[in-house]
Design an enzyme around this catalytic site. Structure first.
Site, PDB file in Angstrom:
ATOM      1  N   CYS A  29       0.824  -1.220   0.000  1.00 26.11           N
ATOM      2  CA  CYS A  29       0.000   0.000   0.000  1.00 26.11           C
ATOM      3  C   CYS A  29       0.858   1.270   0.000  1.00 26.11           C
ATOM      4  O   CYS A  29       1.620   1.531   0.934  1.00 26.11           O
ATOM      5  CB  CYS A  29      -0.917  -0.006   1.212  1.00 26.11           C
ATOM      6  SG  CYS A  29      -1.878   1.521   1.354  1.00 26.11           S
ATOM      7  N   VAL A  49      -5.999   0.344   5.382  1.00 22.10           N
ATOM      8  CA  VAL A  49      -4.700   0.693   5.956  1.00 22.10           C
ATOM      9  C   VAL A  49      -4.222   1.959   5.246  1.00 22.10           C
ATOM     10  O   VAL A  49      -4.648   2.220   4.120  1.00 22.10           O
ATOM     11  CB  VAL A  49      -3.664  -0.444   5.752  1.00 22.10           C
ATOM     12  CG1 VAL A  49      -4.039  -1.643   6.565  1.00 22.10           C
ATOM     13  CG2 VAL A  49      -3.448  -0.784   4.289  1.00 22.10           C
ATOM     14  N   GLU A  62      -6.061   7.312   7.861  1.00 21.20           N
ATOM     15  CA  GLU A  62      -5.823   8.351   6.848  1.00 21.20           C
ATOM     16  C   GLU A  62      -4.366   8.829   6.861  1.00 21.20           C
ATOM     17  O   GLU A  62      -3.936   9.581   7.743  1.00 21.20           O
ATOM     18  CB  GLU A  62      -6.768   9.550   7.002  1.00 21.20           C
ATOM     19  CG  GLU A  62      -8.207   9.232   6.640  1.00 21.20           C
ATOM     20  CD  GLU A  62      -8.396   8.800   5.186  1.00 21.20           C
ATOM     21  OE1 GLU A  62      -7.604   9.182   4.308  1.00 21.20           O
ATOM     22  OE2 GLU A  62      -9.346   8.050   4.938  1.00 21.20           O
ATOM     23  N   SER A  63      -3.663   8.420   5.806  1.00 17.57           N
ATOM     24  CA  SER A  63      -2.218   8.652   5.761  1.00 17.57           C
ATOM     25  C   SER A  63      -1.833  10.131   5.882  1.00 17.57           C
ATOM     26  O   SER A  63      -0.853  10.466   6.563  1.00 17.57           O
ATOM     27  CB  SER A  63      -1.641   8.060   4.467  1.00 17.57           C
ATOM     28  OG  SER A  63      -2.250   8.648   3.329  1.00 17.57           O
TER      29      SER A  63
HETATM   30  N1  LIG Z   1      -7.295   7.809   1.977  1.00 13.48           N
HETATM   31  C1  LIG Z   1      -6.675   6.651   2.562  1.00 13.48           C
HETATM   32  C2  LIG Z   1      -6.515   5.595   1.483  1.00 13.48           C
HETATM   33  C3  LIG Z   1      -5.974   4.287   2.051  1.00 13.48           C
HETATM   34  C4  LIG Z   1      -6.209   3.130   1.079  1.00 13.48           C
HETATM   35  O1  LIG Z   1      -6.863   3.290   0.025  1.00 13.48           O
HETATM   36  N2  LIG Z   1      -5.660   1.979   1.442  1.00 13.48           N
HETATM   37  C5  LIG Z   1      -5.897   0.811   0.629  1.00 13.48           C
HETATM   38  C6  LIG Z   1      -4.635  -0.005   0.403  1.00 13.48           C
HETATM   39  S1  LIG Z   1      -3.454   0.919  -0.530  1.00 13.48           S
HETATM   40  C7  LIG Z   1      -6.869  -0.112   1.341  1.00 13.48           C
HETATM   41  O2  LIG Z   1      -6.795  -0.308   2.542  1.00 13.48           O
HETATM   42  N3  LIG Z   1      -7.778  -0.684   0.552  1.00 13.48           N
HETATM   43  C8  LIG Z   1      -8.749  -1.592   1.049  1.00 13.48           C
HETATM   44  C9  LIG Z   1     -10.135  -1.122   0.773  1.00 13.48           C
HETATM   45  O3  LIG Z   1     -10.340  -0.022   0.247  1.00 13.48           O
HETATM   46  O4  LIG Z   1     -11.049  -1.862   1.102  1.00 13.48           O
HETATM   47  C10 LIG Z   1      -5.318   7.053   3.156  1.00 13.48           C
HETATM   48  O5  LIG Z   1      -4.733   8.033   2.701  1.00 13.48           O
HETATM   49  O6  LIG Z   1      -4.886   6.411   4.126  1.00 13.48           O
END
Ligand SMILES: N[C@@H](CCC(=O)N[C@@H](CS)C(=O)NCC(=O)O)C(=O)O
Length: 192
Positions: free
Chosen positions: A10, A50, A63-64
């Site tokens: 990720c 994550v 939220e990163s």
């Molecule tokens: N806006 C979130 C995006 C995080 C994100 O999209 N993580 C993905 C992996 S790269 C995830 O957990 N995907 C699983 C899902 O959406 O169900 C951030 O910045 O943390």
């Protein structure tokens, strides 16, 4: 002690891994299998995504972009945001508008028509900015660099995107990869 709920693949989690490493913060890493998420993980983040970090006794934080800012405030040294408010705002704007890069990146990954041109245009915009200043965060390396480099690394190493046509960007990436935190992330990407 901080716990990071992580997925190596990720790029959002990569942002947090890099900030933790830059600041030398001790962390316990819990790898989450995104294709088979444990039910308890939704208590950490109802969206099930994550990265999430958790300080002992505190509520989990997803939220990163928010996590990066939190870590910057909790562990101010070494600073990863510029001192000047206008420069800080400029760095934050690049992170806030990360989809200028990530939308074309994901389109390219899905092999959508025209995605390559859109991704090259996004790289071109970063290249132009890096022709004017050494780092996306301004005069010094910082959160805007950390915020976008995960996708540039993945584009180069997983999607085979050549950076030769973007000399300032290629030079920036080479400088970033001299930093142990970024080199470690490049190693993670290489092993994906
Ligand atoms: N806006 C979130 C995006 C995080 C994100 O999209 N993580 C993905 C992996 S790269 C995830 O957990 N995907 C699983 C899902 O959406 O169900 C951030 O910045 O943390």
């Amino acid at each position: 002690m901080i716990t990071l709920y992580n997925a190596e693949r990720c790029p959002y989690a990569a942002r947090v891994r890099i900030v933790l490493a830059e600041k030398g913060i001790e962390v316990e890493v819990v790898e989450i299998d995104l294709s088979d998420r444990p039910a308890w993980f939704y208590d950490k983040n109802p969206k099930g995504r994550v990265p999430v970090i958790e300080e002992e006794g505190e509520r989990p934080l997803p939220e990163s972009a928010v996590i990066m800012e939190f870590l910057e405030e909790r562990y101010p040294e070494p600073a990863l945001l510029p001192l000047d408010p206008a420069d800080r705002a400029a760095a934050r704007l690049l992170i806030f508008r990360d989809d200028d890069l990530t939308d074309p990146y994901y389109a390219l990954r899905r092999e959508e028509e025209g995605a390559r041109e859109q991704f090259d245009a996004a790289l071109g915009r970063l290249d132009a900015l890096l022709g004017e200043q050494p780092y996306l965060s301004g005069a010094e390396y910082g959160l805007a660099d950390v915020g976008l480099v995960p996708w540039v690394l993945r584009a180069r190493d997983m999607l085979g995107v050549e950076l030769d046509g973007f000399p300032s960007l290629a030079d920036w990436l080479a400088r970033l990869e001299q930093r142990p935190a970024i080199a470690e992330e490049a190693g993670i990407v290489a092993a994906l």
